[in-house]
Design an enzyme around this catalytic site. Sequence first.
Site, mmCIF file in Angstrom:
data_model
loop_
_atom_site.group_PDB
_atom_site.id
_atom_site.type_symbol
_atom_site.label_atom_id
_atom_site.label_comp_id
_atom_site.label_asym_id
_atom_site.label_seq_id
_atom_site.Cartn_x
_atom_site.Cartn_y
_atom_site.Cartn_z
ATOM 1 N N ASP A 161 -13.660 -2.164 -3.253
ATOM 2 C CA ASP A 161 -12.464 -2.630 -2.227
ATOM 3 C C ASP A 161 -12.816 -4.000 -1.740
ATOM 4 O O ASP A 161 -12.943 -4.370 -0.674
ATOM 5 C CB ASP A 161 -12.310 -1.643 -1.039
ATOM 6 C CG ASP A 161 -10.887 -1.920 -0.397
ATOM 7 O OD1 ASP A 161 -10.285 -2.714 -1.031
ATOM 8 O OD2 ASP A 161 -10.712 -1.495 0.631
ATOM 9 N N ARG A 218 -17.817 6.946 -5.267
ATOM 10 C CA ARG A 218 -16.385 6.304 -5.101
ATOM 11 C C ARG A 218 -16.024 5.307 -6.316
ATOM 12 O O ARG A 218 -14.956 5.296 -6.955
ATOM 13 C CB ARG A 218 -16.146 5.588 -3.790
ATOM 14 C CG ARG A 218 -14.884 4.733 -3.690
ATOM 15 C CD ARG A 218 -14.713 4.523 -2.167
ATOM 16 N NE ARG A 218 -13.882 3.319 -2.150
ATOM 17 C CZ ARG A 218 -13.324 2.888 -1.144
ATOM 18 N NH1 ARG A 218 -13.664 3.104 0.089
ATOM 19 N NH2 ARG A 218 -12.486 1.461 -1.011
ATOM 20 N N ARG A 258 -0.648 1.122 -8.566
ATOM 21 C CA ARG A 258 -2.003 0.788 -8.278
ATOM 22 C C ARG A 258 -2.893 1.780 -8.757
ATOM 23 O O ARG A 258 -2.796 3.005 -8.494
ATOM 24 C CB ARG A 258 -1.891 0.200 -6.930
ATOM 25 C CG ARG A 258 -1.075 -0.971 -6.554
ATOM 26 C CD ARG A 258 -1.366 -1.104 -4.884
ATOM 27 N NE ARG A 258 -2.382 -2.042 -4.191
ATOM 28 C CZ ARG A 258 -3.033 -1.596 -3.522
ATOM 29 N NH1 ARG A 258 -2.948 -0.560 -2.652
ATOM 30 N NH2 ARG A 258 -3.981 -2.336 -3.058
ATOM 31 N N GLU A 277 -5.383 6.856 -0.081
ATOM 32 C CA GLU A 277 -5.497 6.882 1.227
ATOM 33 C C GLU A 277 -4.167 7.459 2.043
ATOM 34 O O GLU A 277 -3.508 6.951 2.979
ATOM 35 C CB GLU A 277 -5.881 5.328 1.875
ATOM 36 C CG GLU A 277 -6.830 4.838 0.860
ATOM 37 C CD GLU A 277 -7.167 3.410 1.527
ATOM 38 O OE1 GLU A 277 -6.245 2.474 1.722
ATOM 39 O OE2 GLU A 277 -8.547 2.848 1.232
ATOM 40 N N GLU A 332 -10.103 -9.879 4.194
ATOM 41 C CA GLU A 332 -10.535 -8.722 5.006
ATOM 42 C C GLU A 332 -11.987 -8.652 4.985
ATOM 43 O O GLU A 332 -12.354 -8.165 6.291
ATOM 44 C CB GLU A 332 -9.779 -7.534 4.270
ATOM 45 C CG GLU A 332 -10.143 -6.101 4.836
ATOM 46 C CD GLU A 332 -9.539 -4.865 4.296
ATOM 47 O OE1 GLU A 332 -8.733 -5.127 3.458
ATOM 48 O OE2 GLU A 332 -9.773 -3.876 4.852
HETATM 49 O O1 GCW Z 1 -9.018 -2.236 1.899
HETATM 50 C C1 GCW Z 1 -8.261 -1.457 1.967
HETATM 51 C C2 GCW Z 1 -7.690 -1.847 3.336
HETATM 52 C C3 GCW Z 1 -6.250 -1.130 3.443
HETATM 53 C C4 GCW Z 1 -5.315 -1.237 2.357
HETATM 54 C C5 GCW Z 1 -5.991 -0.774 1.386
HETATM 55 C C6 GCW Z 1 -5.069 -0.856 -0.037
HETATM 56 C C7 GCW Z 1 -2.782 -1.884 2.510
HETATM 57 O O2 GCW Z 1 -8.542 -1.646 4.480
HETATM 58 O O3 GCW Z 1 -5.777 -1.843 4.713
HETATM 59 O O4 GCW Z 1 -3.971 -1.014 2.497
HETATM 60 O O5 GCW Z 1 -7.244 -1.207 0.941
HETATM 61 O O6 GCW Z 1 -5.467 -1.834 -0.849
HETATM 62 O O7 GCW Z 1 -4.082 -0.042 -0.361
#
Ligand code: GCW
Length: 613
Positions: A319, A290, A273, A240, A347
């Site tokens: 995620d 993905r 990570r 990201e 989230e």
């Molecule tokens: O789920 C996503 C989130 C981001 C987060 C990312 C991650 C910290 O929307 O906000 O960033 O995962 O886990 O790195």
Amino acid sequence: MSNWENRPAWLRALPRPVPAELETPAAVAAWEAGAYFENRQISVSFRREEAMGEAYAIAQTPSGYEIGGGEAGLMYGAYALIFALETGTPVPRGVQKPYYALRMLDCWDNMSGEIERGYAGRSLWFEGGKFSYEPARIRQLGRMLGSVGVNVLCLNNVNVHQPAQHLIDSLLPEAASFASLLRPFGVRLMISIDFSQPIGDVGTADPLDERVQAWWAETAKKVWAAVPDLAGFLVKADSEHRPGPNTYHRTHAEGANMLARAIRPYGGKLVWRAFVYNCMQDWRDTKTDRPRAAYDLYKPLDGAFDENVILQVKHGPFDFQVREPLSPLLLGLERTPMAIEFQLAQEYTGQQIDLYAMPPMWREIFDQMGPERVSAVAAVSNLGRDGCWTGHPFAALNLFAYGLYAWNPQADPETVIRAWAKLTYALPENQTAALTGMLLNSRSVYEKYTANLGLCWMITPNSHYGPNPYGYEFQAWGTYIRADRNAVGIDRTESGTGYVNQYPAELKALYASPDTCPDGLLLFFHRLPYGWVMKDGRTLIQRLYDDHFEGCARAEAMKKTLESLDLPEPDRQEARERMEAQVRNAREWRDILNTFFRRFSGADDAQGRKIYD
Ligand code: GCW
């Protein structure tokens, strides 16, 4: 300032604040036991056995109990004893030791004071680009974490925004003072670092460049001189838009090992990570999938990481969605130590408004994976500066339970939820049972009205709260449902993206056929027509409708259950307000999703319920 002093969460039985003078877990143990047993005619003695470390054993004596253990073990034993007596459950027998040595809480706190994906207010320790906290509150936080066995706290967001880079240079003295507030509770700090940080000094962050290696070695020396028991560094790289070794055409093993070597002399762990995927996907591209990304990247690197590297893998391949299959990486790596990553911050699971108790999910995950597949656990924190610590007073359950699962991944969800309920509230037995039952079922309720049959990502972009079935459909994040008038879902079998091939044979066979694939993952693995007949005889479209109606009706029923509980204020008021919002949310989900699928499918509801045109 919020009145956190009167909000003890699950430490209701320990109302007196811990004094600032206590410096070690053994001192905390003695003090807590002293305060709790003072008027109870029970005597508690301690037998310190250094070699036991974090383990403890509680023995009955004629006048009470003797707790044996190492420095931290004595403290864990004291809390375990108090909790057992408070909840009326048996005192643990024999030697108790944590299943995982590293039980980490990852905080996504920015130094601005905002928390990325935080639903409980602002940071407890950062504000305006600086450390800013009430020492007594941090001590109370340490006590909460210590009481459930969490032993590492990563201080800052994995997305390292300025000035967080300075946590490993000019802000080290402040980091050291902060660490000293948590140390008495057996909690060590960890810091998220920015892979590109050496650029400022040496012009590159190439892991194979000797100047970069020397820069990190020098930095590590200063960091551990300031915080000698720092647990390690956490890194989000090439993910990201974060910098990483790919910029220099280096592998993730080369990047991680370079850092790991710099911190090895101090016993530091390098937590890397595995949340790496193409976040610039063209939605027209149906070949890129993905969920495949992490396995495709890391499987070839299995065995290439140094021994103090831990690969931290989110529990699912996407995620933290409402339901995902287990990440195939967790089953596929043989020679790489891994940590499984959970997200207590809700989230995608209700944002600490809608109830979503996680123990049933963790039970499934650990059962399927086998807890021995990973050597550590991490969870994204749900904490913040709100009076009740976690936005919703019931969301504290997930933090409490996380600690218990990290200690014992075989824990039983109902027992854990019940223990939390009893420790938090002094309710009559039937109400404790009602609260426990409501929370135990909360995940399935949420799943039914939001994301049944494995259809995730139908959410409002950015905020990630509320229904938006096509919200992520034409975006770059690789998050599609591909609904049209004939069918919905993604074919991830061999005839589709081939994702299913990343699983061991047995699971692959289970998921590969829509006849055997569990309903909860059906549309995650398969693209099916609306008239598809499910195992229970209903059509796919009817199941979509039925689940949305049922989930919403059950949310409405939870509201009634909640109203029947004699909760103390302000928990009662807060929980009720949030429940109003949950029911509103559930109705929106029901009506929007049903309308969306009816517009595509043209199918009527077999029961003739109201679906909007
Ligand atoms: O789920 C996503 C989130 C981001 C987060 C990312 C991650 C910290 O929307 O906000 O960033 O995962 O886990 O790195």
